[in-house]
Design a protein around this motif. Structure first.
Motif, PDB file in Angstrom:
ATOM      1  N   GLN A   1       0.825  -1.208   0.000  1.00  0.00           N
ATOM      2  CA  GLN A   1       0.000   0.000   0.000  1.00  0.00           C
ATOM      3  C   GLN A   1       0.863   1.263   0.000  1.00  0.00           C
ATOM      4  O   GLN A   1       0.513   2.264  -0.624  1.00  0.00           O
ATOM      5  CB  GLN A   1      -0.945  -0.003   1.207  1.00  0.00           C
ATOM      6  CG  GLN A   1      -1.957  -1.135   1.123  1.00  0.00           C
ATOM      7  CD  GLN A   1      -2.942  -1.085   2.258  1.00  0.00           C
ATOM      8  OE1 GLN A   1      -3.673  -0.106   2.412  1.00  0.00           O
ATOM      9  NE2 GLN A   1      -2.967  -2.131   3.068  1.00  0.00           N
ATOM     10  N   VAL A   2       1.994   1.201   0.704  1.00  0.00           N
ATOM     11  CA  VAL A   2       2.917   2.350   0.714  1.00  0.00           C
ATOM     12  C   VAL A   2       3.409   2.608  -0.714  1.00  0.00           C
ATOM     13  O   VAL A   2       3.387   3.745  -1.195  1.00  0.00           O
ATOM     14  CB  VAL A   2       4.106   2.106   1.681  1.00  0.00           C
ATOM     15  CG1 VAL A   2       5.161   3.195   1.529  1.00  0.00           C
ATOM     16  CG2 VAL A   2       3.620   2.042   3.127  1.00  0.00           C
ATOM     17  N   VAL A   3       3.803   1.544  -1.414  1.00  0.00           N
ATOM     18  CA  VAL A   3       4.293   1.688  -2.793  1.00  0.00           C
ATOM     19  C   VAL A   3       3.197   2.277  -3.684  1.00  0.00           C
ATOM     20  O   VAL A   3       3.449   3.201  -4.460  1.00  0.00           O
ATOM     21  CB  VAL A   3       4.799   0.335  -3.360  1.00  0.00           C
ATOM     22  CG1 VAL A   3       5.067   0.439  -4.861  1.00  0.00           C
ATOM     23  CG2 VAL A   3       6.060  -0.112  -2.626  1.00  0.00           C
ATOM     24  N   GLN A   4       1.975   1.771  -3.553  1.00  0.00           N
ATOM     25  CA  GLN A   4       0.883   2.283  -4.390  1.00  0.00           C
ATOM     26  C   GLN A   4       0.590   3.751  -4.113  1.00  0.00           C
ATOM     27  O   GLN A   4       0.354   4.526  -5.036  1.00  0.00           O
ATOM     28  CB  GLN A   4      -0.401   1.442  -4.184  1.00  0.00           C
ATOM     29  CG  GLN A   4      -0.375   0.136  -4.935  1.00  0.00           C
ATOM     30  CD  GLN A   4       0.050   0.306  -6.393  1.00  0.00           C
ATOM     31  OE1 GLN A   4      -0.569   1.022  -7.156  1.00  0.00           O
ATOM     32  NE2 GLN A   4       1.146  -0.353  -6.775  1.00  0.00           N
ATOM     33  N   ARG A   5       0.621   4.157  -2.837  1.00  0.00           N
ATOM     34  CA  ARG A   5       0.385   5.572  -2.500  1.00  0.00           C
ATOM     35  C   ARG A   5       1.481   6.465  -3.079  1.00  0.00           C
ATOM     36  O   ARG A   5       1.212   7.525  -3.633  1.00  0.00           O
ATOM     37  CB  ARG A   5       0.337   5.763  -0.980  1.00  0.00           C
ATOM     38  CG  ARG A   5      -1.068   5.709  -0.405  1.00  0.00           C
ATOM     39  CD  ARG A   5      -1.139   6.287   0.993  1.00  0.00           C
ATOM     40  NE  ARG A   5      -0.210   5.671   1.921  1.00  0.00           N
ATOM     41  CZ  ARG A   5      -0.420   4.527   2.554  1.00  0.00           C
ATOM     42  NH1 ARG A   5      -1.541   3.879   2.378  1.00  0.00           N
ATOM     43  NH2 ARG A   5       0.480   4.038   3.380  1.00  0.00           N
ATOM     44  N   LEU A   6       2.738   6.010  -2.942  1.00  0.00           N
ATOM     45  CA  LEU A   6       3.856   6.805  -3.464  1.00  0.00           C
ATOM     46  C   LEU A   6       3.786   6.890  -4.987  1.00  0.00           C
ATOM     47  O   LEU A   6       4.002   7.944  -5.572  1.00  0.00           O
ATOM     48  CB  LEU A   6       5.187   6.205  -3.015  1.00  0.00           C
ATOM     49  CG  LEU A   6       5.470   6.291  -1.517  1.00  0.00           C
ATOM     50  CD1 LEU A   6       6.726   5.507  -1.164  1.00  0.00           C
ATOM     51  CD2 LEU A   6       5.612   7.734  -1.075  1.00  0.00           C
ATOM     52  N   SER A   7       3.454   5.762  -5.607  1.00  0.00           N
ATOM     53  CA  SER A   7       3.342   5.721  -7.063  1.00  0.00           C
ATOM     54  C   SER A   7       2.232   6.670  -7.536  1.00  0.00           C
ATOM     55  O   SER A   7       2.402   7.409  -8.507  1.00  0.00           O
ATOM     56  CB  SER A   7       3.044   4.279  -7.489  1.00  0.00           C
ATOM     57  OG  SER A   7       2.799   4.222  -8.862  1.00  0.00           O
ATOM     58  N   TYR A   8       1.129   6.667  -6.818  1.00  0.00           N
ATOM     59  CA  TYR A   8      -0.003   7.553  -7.136  1.00  0.00           C
ATOM     60  C   TYR A   8       0.434   9.014  -7.013  1.00  0.00           C
ATOM     61  O   TYR A   8       0.148   9.836  -7.864  1.00  0.00           O
ATOM     62  CB  TYR A   8      -1.165   7.234  -6.187  1.00  0.00           C
ATOM     63  CG  TYR A   8      -2.420   8.019  -6.428  1.00  0.00           C
ATOM     64  CD1 TYR A   8      -3.132   7.887  -7.616  1.00  0.00           C
ATOM     65  CD2 TYR A   8      -2.909   8.878  -5.455  1.00  0.00           C
ATOM     66  CE1 TYR A   8      -4.299   8.610  -7.825  1.00  0.00           C
ATOM     67  CE2 TYR A   8      -4.079   9.592  -5.661  1.00  0.00           C
ATOM     68  CZ  TYR A   8      -4.767   9.459  -6.842  1.00  0.00           C
ATOM     69  OH  TYR A   8      -5.916  10.170  -7.051  1.00  0.00           O
ATOM     70  N   PHE A   9       1.174   9.314  -5.945  1.00  0.00           N
ATOM     71  CA  PHE A   9       1.647  10.688  -5.740  1.00  0.00           C
ATOM     72  C   PHE A   9       2.606  11.121  -6.845  1.00  0.00           C
ATOM     73  O   PHE A   9       2.574  12.264  -7.295  1.00  0.00           O
ATOM     74  CB  PHE A   9       2.343  10.810  -4.379  1.00  0.00           C
ATOM     75  CG  PHE A   9       2.930  12.171  -4.146  1.00  0.00           C
ATOM     76  CD1 PHE A   9       2.113  13.251  -3.838  1.00  0.00           C
ATOM     77  CD2 PHE A   9       4.293  12.388  -4.261  1.00  0.00           C
ATOM     78  CE1 PHE A   9       2.640  14.519  -3.648  1.00  0.00           C
ATOM     79  CE2 PHE A   9       4.837  13.654  -4.075  1.00  0.00           C
ATOM     80  CZ  PHE A   9       4.001  14.720  -3.767  1.00  0.00           C
ATOM     81  N   CYS A  10       3.472  10.192  -7.283  1.00  0.00           N
ATOM     82  CA  CYS A  10       4.501  10.541  -8.271  1.00  0.00           C
ATOM     83  C   CYS A  10       3.934  10.738  -9.670  1.00  0.00           C
ATOM     84  O   CYS A  10       4.595  11.329 -10.515  1.00  0.00           O
ATOM     85  CB  CYS A  10       5.569   9.445  -8.332  1.00  0.00           C
ATOM     86  SG  CYS A  10       6.607   9.408  -6.860  1.00  0.00           S
ATOM     87  N   ASN A  11       2.734  10.263  -9.940  1.00  0.00           N
ATOM     88  CA  ASN A  11       2.239  10.314 -11.321  1.00  0.00           C
ATOM     89  C   ASN A  11       2.128  11.737 -11.849  1.00  0.00           C
ATOM     90  O   ASN A  11       2.090  12.704 -11.100  1.00  0.00           O
ATOM     91  CB  ASN A  11       0.954   9.477 -11.497  1.00  0.00           C
ATOM     92  CG  ASN A  11      -0.313  10.247 -11.237  1.00  0.00           C
ATOM     93  OD1 ASN A  11      -0.526  11.344 -11.754  1.00  0.00           O
ATOM     94  ND2 ASN A  11      -1.180   9.681 -10.416  1.00  0.00           N
ATOM     95  N   ARG A  12       2.126  11.813 -13.141  1.00  0.00           N
ATOM     96  CA  ARG A  12       2.144  13.082 -13.861  1.00  0.00           C
ATOM     97  C   ARG A  12       1.068  14.066 -13.399  1.00  0.00           C
ATOM     98  O   ARG A  12       1.299  15.267 -13.344  1.00  0.00           O
ATOM     99  CB  ARG A  12       1.945  12.763 -15.343  1.00  0.00           C
ATOM    100  CG  ARG A  12       2.044  13.928 -16.273  1.00  0.00           C
ATOM    101  CD  ARG A  12       1.725  13.478 -17.659  1.00  0.00           C
ATOM    102  NE  ARG A  12       2.440  12.227 -17.961  1.00  0.00           N
ATOM    103  CZ  ARG A  12       3.098  12.004 -19.086  1.00  0.00           C
ATOM    104  NH1 ARG A  12       3.112  12.914 -20.009  1.00  0.00           N
ATOM    105  NH2 ARG A  12       3.711  10.868 -19.298  1.00  0.00           N
TER     106      ARG A  12
END
Ligand SMILES: [Zn+2]
Length: 141
Positions: free
Chosen positions: A37-48
């Motif tokens: 879940q941490v990875v998914q949240r960070l990935s979501y934040f990093c998106n364009r």
């Protein structure tokens, strides 16, 4: 005769799964610490559309979580670039791009509605975030 039963533990962090209010979905309630879940949240934040931290794959973010103890968005702003540069798959150039993206984000900040969106609150995407900000007069447009 064998029966298939629903899992009882999160396959990633081994926390006991919980049934949603609707009684349909099982979810891991360890949302602060569950690495997936941490990875998914960070990935979501990093998106364009939100943080625009370009060129990071989920696999690379997972490595930040595992090896650099990155647990939340704030940790992205104190990454150990010297260490990352030594990793296979990260060259000097990709680390420079990463630094540049983060510096741009620090310089420009985030619109209030994007900040709301970045918090990953269930049901709050870009549109809902904008509506909330508009209703609170945070957006003057
Ligand atoms: Zn979990």
């Amino acid at each position: 005769m064998s029966t298939i039963s629903a899992p009882t533990k999160c396959p990633v962090c081994n926390t006991d799964l919980v049934l949603s209010k609707t009684g349909i979905d099982l979810f891991c309630p360890n949302n602060e610490k569950c690495p997936a879940q941490v990875v998914q949240r960070l990935s979501y934040f990093c998106n364009r559309d939100i943080g625009n931290i370009v060129g990071l794959s989920d696999k690379q973010i997972a490595r930040f979580v595992e090896e650099l103890d990155v647990n939340d968005i704030l940790d992205l702003f104190t990454l150990d670039f010297e260490k990352i540069e030594q990793w296979e798959g990260f060259g000097k150039r990709s680390v420079e791009n990463l630094k540049e993206s983060i510096a741009k984000l620090v310089e420009n900040g985030l619109d209030d509605y994007k900040l709301l969106q970045a918090l990953s609150i269930e049901g709050v995407g870009a549109k809902t975030g904008q509506l909330i900000c508009q209703s609170m007069n945070y957006i003057s447009k």
